[in-house]
Design an enzyme around this catalytic site. Structure first.
Site, mmCIF file in Angstrom:
data_model
loop_
_atom_site.group_PDB
_atom_site.id
_atom_site.type_symbol
_atom_site.label_atom_id
_atom_site.label_comp_id
_atom_site.label_asym_id
_atom_site.label_seq_id
_atom_site.Cartn_x
_atom_site.Cartn_y
_atom_site.Cartn_z
ATOM 1 N N ASP A 72 0.846 -1.197 0.000
ATOM 2 C CA ASP A 72 0.000 0.000 0.000
ATOM 3 C C ASP A 72 0.880 1.244 0.000
ATOM 4 O OD1 ASP A 72 -2.849 1.213 0.629
ATOM 5 O OD2 ASP A 72 -1.398 2.253 1.886
ATOM 6 N N TYR A 94 3.011 10.018 0.129
ATOM 7 C CA TYR A 94 4.034 9.460 1.028
ATOM 8 C C TYR A 94 5.450 9.797 0.546
ATOM 9 C CZ TYR A 94 0.020 6.629 2.545
ATOM 10 O OH TYR A 94 -1.216 6.198 2.969
ATOM 11 N N LYS A 110 -2.651 6.108 -4.292
ATOM 12 C CA LYS A 110 -3.778 6.999 -3.994
ATOM 13 C C LYS A 110 -3.597 8.341 -4.689
ATOM 14 C CE LYS A 110 -3.819 4.790 0.535
ATOM 15 N NZ LYS A 110 -2.380 4.484 0.688
ATOM 16 N N HIS A 158 -7.604 9.495 -2.073
ATOM 17 C CA HIS A 158 -7.022 9.463 -0.731
ATOM 18 C C HIS A 158 -7.949 10.075 0.327
ATOM 19 C CE1 HIS A 158 -2.729 9.336 1.161
ATOM 20 N NE2 HIS A 158 -3.631 9.158 2.095
#
Length: 316
Positions: A44, A49, A78, A111
């Site tokens: 994931d 990130y 996402k 997201h």
């Protein structure tokens, strides 16, 4: 192969994935390699990130070494909030694919249901420190997500941090082409999400639990915050099964048919978090863990609380 949930597309999503939020670029490549070697097949990630190139490097290393084939992996990313406007969705997905060096994603999520002002800033904030919205609605964004499936860039699409009324809005959208396959939400014994999970399951939408261990490394943790891994009641259950607190917290989701994505960059813990298929929690212990619910969230998103699509004001 670890057990998996069947999505409403017919695809199978492994029930345990490696989470990569807060995994620094210097550590995440090794973490993903260790995870794949330990048997993980679900990774994931997300644009926000800021480590997708490194995640991709690890995936390719494992494919090149013959450890795994691409089609055996389930790779998730996402769409970030600053790319919700119609013209930006495809480019954002293509950027993620290019960073990962992949031809397709197995799953691409919105997201958050909130669109933010486009630009370089991940979190465009006004003078008061509140998120600056864009001009999108998540229903328009969903239509652009559907086009990614038709273009072959993603196998399936889903949502994250959506509440019940927001999910209903998507499901009731005129001309809906693809239903969300999952809703990824914060879930652990302090916020058990019983109503939202039951609602999603009733609509054929799986649930994926993030921060299942209580995200002990979150940057905004305060002294005195409750700690799931240190909770004596959870530790007592762990002792009973001769397992770690983390293994109990992960198995808790599996018993509920909820996918779970514990994050770690520690090789031993990455392996340990996957060793949860050799025991089951009794109904009694599940009820005990459910009773720890206190609607305590790690991710309150208070900087976005004024947004028209802020999801956390509703009961669920």
């Amino acid at each position: 192969m670890a057990s998996a949930l069947t999505l409403n597309t017919g695809a199978r999503m492994p029930i345990i994935g490696l989470g990569t939020w807060k995994s620094s670029p210097g550590e995440v490549t090794e973490a993903v390699k260790v995870a794949i070697l330990a048997g993980y097949r679900h990774i994931d990630g997300a644009y926000a990130y800021k480590n997708e190139e490194e995640v991709g490097a690890a995936v390719h290393a494992m494919i090149d070494q013959g450890v795994v084939k691409r089609e055996e992996l389930f790779i998730v990313s996402k769409l970030w909030c600053t790319f919700h406007e119609r013209s930006l969705v495809r480019g954002a997905c293509e950027k993620t694919l290019s960073d990962l060096k992949l031809d397709y994603l197995d799953l691409y999520l919105i997201h958050f249901p909130m669109g933010f002002k486009p630009g370089e800033e991940l979190f465009p904030l006004d003078a008061e420190g509140k998120a600056i919205p864009d001009n999108s609605t998540f229903l328009e964004t969903w239509e652009e997500m559907e086009k990614l499936v038709d273009a072959g860039l993603v196998k399936a699409i889903g949502i994250s941090n959506f509440n019940r009324s927001q999910i209903e809005a998507v499901l009731n959208k005129p001309g809906l082409k693809y239903k969300p396959v999952t809703n990824q939400i914060e879930c652990h014994p302090y916020v058990t999400q019983e109503k939202l999970i039951n609602f999603c399951h009733s609509k054929g939408i799986t649930v994926t639990a993030y921060s299942p261990l209580g995200s002990p490394d979150r940057p905004w943790a305060k002294p005195g915050d409750p700690s799931l891994l240190e909770d004596p009641k959870i530790r007592a259950i762990a002792d009973k099964y001769k397992k770690t607190a983390a293994q109990i917290l992960i198995r808790f989701h599996i018993e509920r048919n909820v996918a779970v994505i514990p994050k770690s960059v520690n090789p031993e813990r990455i392996k340990e978090n996957f060793q949860v298929f050799d025991f089951k929690l009794s109904k009694e212990d599940m009820n005990t863990i459910m009773s720890f619910n206190r609607n305590w969230r790690i991710s309150l998103l208070d900087w976005a609380a004024n947004h028209k699509d802020y999801p956390l004001n509703a009961e669920y």
